[in-house]
Design an enzyme around this catalytic site. Structure first.
Site, PDB file in Angstrom:
ATOM      1  N   SER A 128      36.101  16.911  59.405  1.00 49.02           N
ATOM      2  CA  SER A 128      36.874  17.009  58.169  1.00 49.02           C
ATOM      3  C   SER A 128      37.567  18.352  58.065  1.00 49.02           C
ATOM      4  O   SER A 128      37.076  19.353  58.567  1.00 49.02           O
ATOM      5  CB  SER A 128      35.962  16.833  56.955  1.00 49.02           C
ATOM      6  OG  SER A 128      36.729  17.000  55.786  1.00 49.02           O
ATOM      7  N   LYS A 182      30.806  10.894  57.042  1.00 43.27           N
ATOM      8  CA  LYS A 182      32.222  11.285  56.940  1.00 43.27           C
ATOM      9  C   LYS A 182      32.984  10.287  56.059  1.00 43.27           C
ATOM     10  O   LYS A 182      33.841  10.666  55.258  1.00 43.27           O
ATOM     11  CB  LYS A 182      32.863  11.358  58.335  1.00 43.27           C
ATOM     12  CG  LYS A 182      34.384  11.523  58.348  1.00 43.27           C
ATOM     13  CD  LYS A 182      34.792  12.834  57.745  1.00 43.27           C
ATOM     14  CE  LYS A 182      36.252  13.162  57.599  1.00 43.27           C
ATOM     15  NZ  LYS A 182      37.318  12.372  57.996  1.00 43.27           N
ATOM     16  N   HIS A 185      32.146  10.994  52.528  1.00 44.88           N
ATOM     17  CA  HIS A 185      32.870  12.226  52.179  1.00 44.88           C
ATOM     18  C   HIS A 185      34.288  11.871  51.738  1.00 44.88           C
ATOM     19  O   HIS A 185      34.781  12.338  50.714  1.00 44.88           O
ATOM     20  CB  HIS A 185      32.901  13.172  53.385  1.00 44.88           C
ATOM     21  CG  HIS A 185      33.952  14.252  53.296  1.00 44.88           C
ATOM     22  ND1 HIS A 185      35.290  14.000  53.524  1.00 44.88           N
ATOM     23  CD2 HIS A 185      33.859  15.566  52.988  1.00 44.88           C
ATOM     24  CE1 HIS A 185      35.965  15.126  53.356  1.00 44.88           C
ATOM     25  NE2 HIS A 185      35.133  16.081  53.030  1.00 44.88           N
ATOM     26  N   ASN A 186      34.960  11.032  52.508  1.00 45.86           N
ATOM     27  CA  ASN A 186      36.330  10.663  52.163  1.00 45.86           C
ATOM     28  C   ASN A 186      36.389   9.870  50.859  1.00 45.86           C
ATOM     29  O   ASN A 186      37.312  10.051  50.061  1.00 45.86           O
ATOM     30  CB  ASN A 186      36.967   9.849  53.297  1.00 45.86           C
ATOM     31  CG  ASN A 186      37.358  10.718  54.470  1.00 45.86           C
ATOM     32  OD1 ASN A 186      36.779  11.778  54.675  1.00 45.86           O
ATOM     33  ND2 ASN A 186      38.320  10.284  55.251  1.00 45.86           N
ATOM     34  N   GLU A 189      36.121  12.243  48.138  1.00 51.22           N
ATOM     35  CA  GLU A 189      37.410  12.951  48.061  1.00 51.22           C
ATOM     36  C   GLU A 189      38.413  12.129  47.227  1.00 51.22           C
ATOM     37  O   GLU A 189      39.118  12.679  46.373  1.00 51.22           O
ATOM     38  CB  GLU A 189      37.904  13.153  49.497  1.00 51.22           C
ATOM     39  CG  GLU A 189      39.253  13.806  49.649  1.00 51.22           C
ATOM     40  CD  GLU A 189      39.648  13.854  51.123  1.00 51.22           C
ATOM     41  OE1 GLU A 189      38.829  14.307  51.965  1.00 51.22           O
ATOM     42  OE2 GLU A 189      40.764  13.433  51.464  1.00 51.22           O
TER      43      GLU A 189
HETATM   44  P1  NDP Z   1      46.680  10.319  66.011  1.00 47.44           P
HETATM   45  O1  NDP Z   1      45.677   9.582  65.222  1.00 47.44           O
HETATM   46  O2  NDP Z   1      48.113  10.236  65.614  1.00 47.44           O
HETATM   47  O3  NDP Z   1      46.542   9.860  67.546  1.00 47.44           O
HETATM   48  C1  NDP Z   1      47.422  10.310  68.552  1.00 47.44           C
HETATM   49  C2  NDP Z   1      46.672  10.611  69.827  1.00 47.44           C
HETATM   50  O4  NDP Z   1      45.984   9.437  70.287  1.00 47.44           O
HETATM   51  C3  NDP Z   1      47.607  11.005  70.957  1.00 47.44           C
HETATM   52  O5  NDP Z   1      46.973  11.992  71.710  1.00 47.44           O
HETATM   53  C4  NDP Z   1      47.756   9.698  71.714  1.00 47.44           C
HETATM   54  O6  NDP Z   1      48.157   9.890  73.065  1.00 47.44           O
HETATM   55  C5  NDP Z   1      46.345   9.192  71.643  1.00 47.44           C
HETATM   56  N1  NDP Z   1      46.223   7.768  71.946  1.00 47.44           N
HETATM   57  C6  NDP Z   1      46.555   6.727  71.141  1.00 47.44           C
HETATM   58  N2  NDP Z   1      46.283   5.564  71.764  1.00 47.44           N
HETATM   59  C7  NDP Z   1      45.754   5.880  72.966  1.00 47.44           C
HETATM   60  C8  NDP Z   1      45.276   5.111  74.073  1.00 47.44           C
HETATM   61  N3  NDP Z   1      45.285   3.767  74.034  1.00 47.44           N
HETATM   62  N4  NDP Z   1      44.815   5.762  75.159  1.00 47.44           N
HETATM   63  C9  NDP Z   1      44.808   7.103  75.192  1.00 47.44           C
HETATM   64  N5  NDP Z   1      45.245   7.889  74.192  1.00 47.44           N
HETATM   65  C10 NDP Z   1      45.710   7.274  73.085  1.00 47.44           C
HETATM   66  O7  NDP Z   1      46.288  11.873  66.143  1.00 47.44           O
HETATM   67  P2  NDP Z   1      45.650  12.903  65.100  1.00 47.44           P
HETATM   68  O8  NDP Z   1      45.580  14.178  65.824  1.00 47.44           O
HETATM   69  O9  NDP Z   1      46.295  12.854  63.773  1.00 47.44           O
HETATM   70  O10 NDP Z   1      44.158  12.350  64.876  1.00 47.44           O
HETATM   71  C11 NDP Z   1      43.251  12.193  65.959  1.00 47.44           C
HETATM   72  C12 NDP Z   1      41.968  11.556  65.415  1.00 47.44           C
HETATM   73  O11 NDP Z   1      41.384  12.424  64.453  1.00 47.44           O
HETATM   74  C13 NDP Z   1      42.205  10.227  64.695  1.00 47.44           C
HETATM   75  O12 NDP Z   1      41.138   9.364  64.958  1.00 47.44           O
HETATM   76  C14 NDP Z   1      42.219  10.625  63.247  1.00 47.44           C
HETATM   77  O13 NDP Z   1      41.860   9.546  62.399  1.00 47.44           O
HETATM   78  C15 NDP Z   1      41.175  11.731  63.234  1.00 47.44           C
HETATM   79  N6  NDP Z   1      41.274  12.690  62.142  1.00 47.44           N
HETATM   80  C16 NDP Z   1      42.477  13.104  61.674  1.00 47.44           C
HETATM   81  C17 NDP Z   1      42.566  14.013  60.645  1.00 47.44           C
HETATM   82  C18 NDP Z   1      43.900  14.478  60.175  1.00 47.44           C
HETATM   83  O14 NDP Z   1      43.937  15.209  59.184  1.00 47.44           O
HETATM   84  N7  NDP Z   1      44.993  14.126  60.830  1.00 47.44           N
HETATM   85  C19 NDP Z   1      41.350  14.564  59.997  1.00 47.44           C
HETATM   86  C20 NDP Z   1      40.135  14.118  60.610  1.00 47.44           C
HETATM   87  C21 NDP Z   1      40.114  13.209  61.620  1.00 47.44           C
HETATM   88  P3  NDP Z   1      49.735   9.898  73.439  1.00 47.44           P
HETATM   89  O15 NDP Z   1      50.207  11.274  73.200  1.00 47.44           O
HETATM   90  O16 NDP Z   1      49.753   9.515  74.876  1.00 47.44           O
HETATM   91  O17 NDP Z   1      50.405   8.870  72.556  1.00 47.44           O
END
Ligand code: NDP
Length: 482
Positions: A128, A182, A185-186, A189
């Protein structure tokens, strides 16, 4: 050189977490992303991090010291499953895969079981704090087996936020416990944000104060018992003026709240567990209601009680604002109490040994609901670890008693003025439900027995009973259906 930890998935969360890891003494971080251009960009932009870039899963596994430890930060769902499959191809028994994405806890339970069969350890970890938290110090909620915690614990402690000298990470419990916590938590929130929004709406429409003036109110509240990150940023948002129109930004933003689904998961799970998280549910539904403009348009014809837009004016603005503050504080206690109730019930159902006081402590820093208030929750569970309802702890009983009259007045005002305050009012109803000596649930049991012979229990003797409603209405002893 060999890396001691790796990160897979280099979108905003993964790259920031990788930079956070790399900035700590003794860490060398291997990085991998499905699309190599992102890996290249991260490594080029941050030479100071000393990343070990890799362009295939084989190369990634070869770059890691054994036992290998990899944190996955990819799109939750199918993306996570795809990456786990690839890692299992190149990892060996004893290695550790950590999923830091926002996985549904039941997916984590399923994955942990499947991965365990290969001898690799799997840890579902709630993260988080958004992108800034990932970079500077998030609140971390790892589940998974004890062996993994022994290896991971020191690394996670080094990158987590610090609150009052303690790192915001604890081994929450086995398999899906971290992602469960988690999720709740959300949900909390969502409730906290909705309560703040209702307070703003009441003050704005009740006193006619401008967003900038209300920003001052929130800034003031942030110096007292409501002190929290969400109150702090509320003041910032309300103070913001739109450059294009010169209007307060809050008046230019479309009033339809988005959601990524974790609040809904909290409510769905609570329903399955039979836990009344009414404050969280109202917050989720308030967002849903806001996001149906077509319904709100045709509802323009619905009459209000008062003429036109005449909300009864507030006579003493300062007293009213203090009432709203107390109503917010009391409703917030209810929302947190309900959230912890869900964690308690989830732990009992799934067999997790979750220390509720430790959970409240790791939320004190890094995450969105960070607040002074969480210390009071930790105190309550320190004093009585088995506390059945959080809001019955002495500190909260005192606070609710103190806030009660103001809370009731605020809900009365909202109803009279026709200002929706679903979270304020449902929290009060929950509180009164807990307080009630007798609930009309007795009548519901009577109705259920009438139409479905569902039976009832009596207050004066043991056993299960049924009234012959369609016969002579005498009472017969029934078989216990429970
Ligand atoms: P995204 O959720 O937008 O995911 C994008 C990433 O996932 C890229 O690196 C992409 O690779 C990869 N990806 C997607 N599909 C595949 C696949 N089939 N095989 C391999 N790689 C894949 O990124 P975020 O950084 O926003 O979030 C990452 C995680 O963290 C998510 O699960 C999200 O829910 C969680 N999270 C996010 C928060 C936030 O504030 N954003 C807070 C807490 C948790 P490519 O570049 O090749 O497309």
């Amino acid at each position: 050189q060999a890396a001691n930890i790796g990160v897979v998935g280099l979108a905003v969360m993964g790259s920031n977490l990788a930079r956070n890891l790399a900035s700590r003494e003794g860490n060398t971080v291997a990085v991998f992303n499905r699309t190599y251009a992102k890996t290249d960009e991260l490594v080029t932009e941050h030479p100071e991090a000393g990343f070990v870039p890799t362009s295939s899963y084989e190369e990634f596994a070869a770059a890691l010291q054994k036992p290998r430890t990899a944190i996955i930060m990819v799109k939750a769902g199918a993306g996570t499953d795809a990456v786990i499959d690839e890692l299992l191809r190149v990892f060996e028994p004893g290695d550790i895969i950590v999923d830091g994405g926002n996985a549904l806890f039941t997916d984590t339970i399923r994955r942990e079981k499947a991965v365990r069969e290969t001898g690799v350890n799997f840890v579902g970890m709630g993260v988080s704090g958004g992108e800034e938290g990932a970079l500077l110090g998030p609140s971390l909620m790892p589940g998974g087996p004890d062996e993994s915690w022994a290896t991971l614990g020191p690394i996670l402690k080094s990158i987590a936020a610090v609150a009052e000298g303690e790192p915001c990470v604890t081994h929450v419990g086995h398999d899906g416990a971290g992602h469960f916590v988690k999720m709740v938590h959300n949900g909390i929130e969502y409730a906290d944000m909705q309560l703040i929004a209702e307070a703003y709406d009441l003050i704005r429409r009740g006193t006619g104060k401008s967003p900038a003036e209300i920003a001052d109110v929130f800034a003031e509240w942030n110096r007292g018992e409501l002190e929290s990150y969400l109150i702090e940023i509320t003041a910032e948002v309300l103070r913001q003026v739109d450059a294009a129109t010169g209007e307060p930004l809050v008046d230019v933003i479309v009033d339809q709240a988005g959601a990524k689904g974790t609040g809904g998961w909290t409510v769905q799970t609570a329903i399955d567990l039979g836990v009344p998280v009414s404050g969280i549910a109202e917050a989720v539904f308030a967002r849903s209601l806001s996001s149906h403009p077509e319904q709100r348009e045709v509802s323009g014809e619905l009459p209000g009680w008062h003429d036109a837009d005449a909300v009864p004016p507030v006579r003493d603005a300062d007293a009213f604002i203090e009432n709203v503050r107390l109503a917010l504080f009391a409703s917030k206690i209810v929302a947190y109490s309900q959230g912890f109730d869900e964690i308690r019930a989830g732990a009992a159902h799934y067999g997790w040994d979750i220390d509720l006081g430790a959970v409240s402590k790791i939320w004190r820093g890094g995450c969105i609901i960070r607040a002074q208030f969480l210390n009071r929750i930790a105190d309550a569970y320190d004093a009585e670890p088995g506390l059945p309802v959080l809001l019955t702890a002495p500190y909260f009983v005192e606070a609710l008693g103190r806030a009660q009259a103001a809370w009731r007045r605020t809900v009365v005002y909202a109803a009279t003025a026709g200002i929706p305050a679903p979270a304020f009012s449902s929290s009060l109803a929950y509180y009164d439900g807990l307080r009630a000596e007798r609930l009309p649930a007795a009548l519901i049991q009577g109705q259920r027995d009438f139409f479905g012979a569902h039976t009832y229990k009596r207050i004066d003797k043991p056993g299960t009973f049924h009234t012959l409603w369609s016969g002579d209405r005498t009472e017969v002893e029934a078989e216990d259906t429970h």
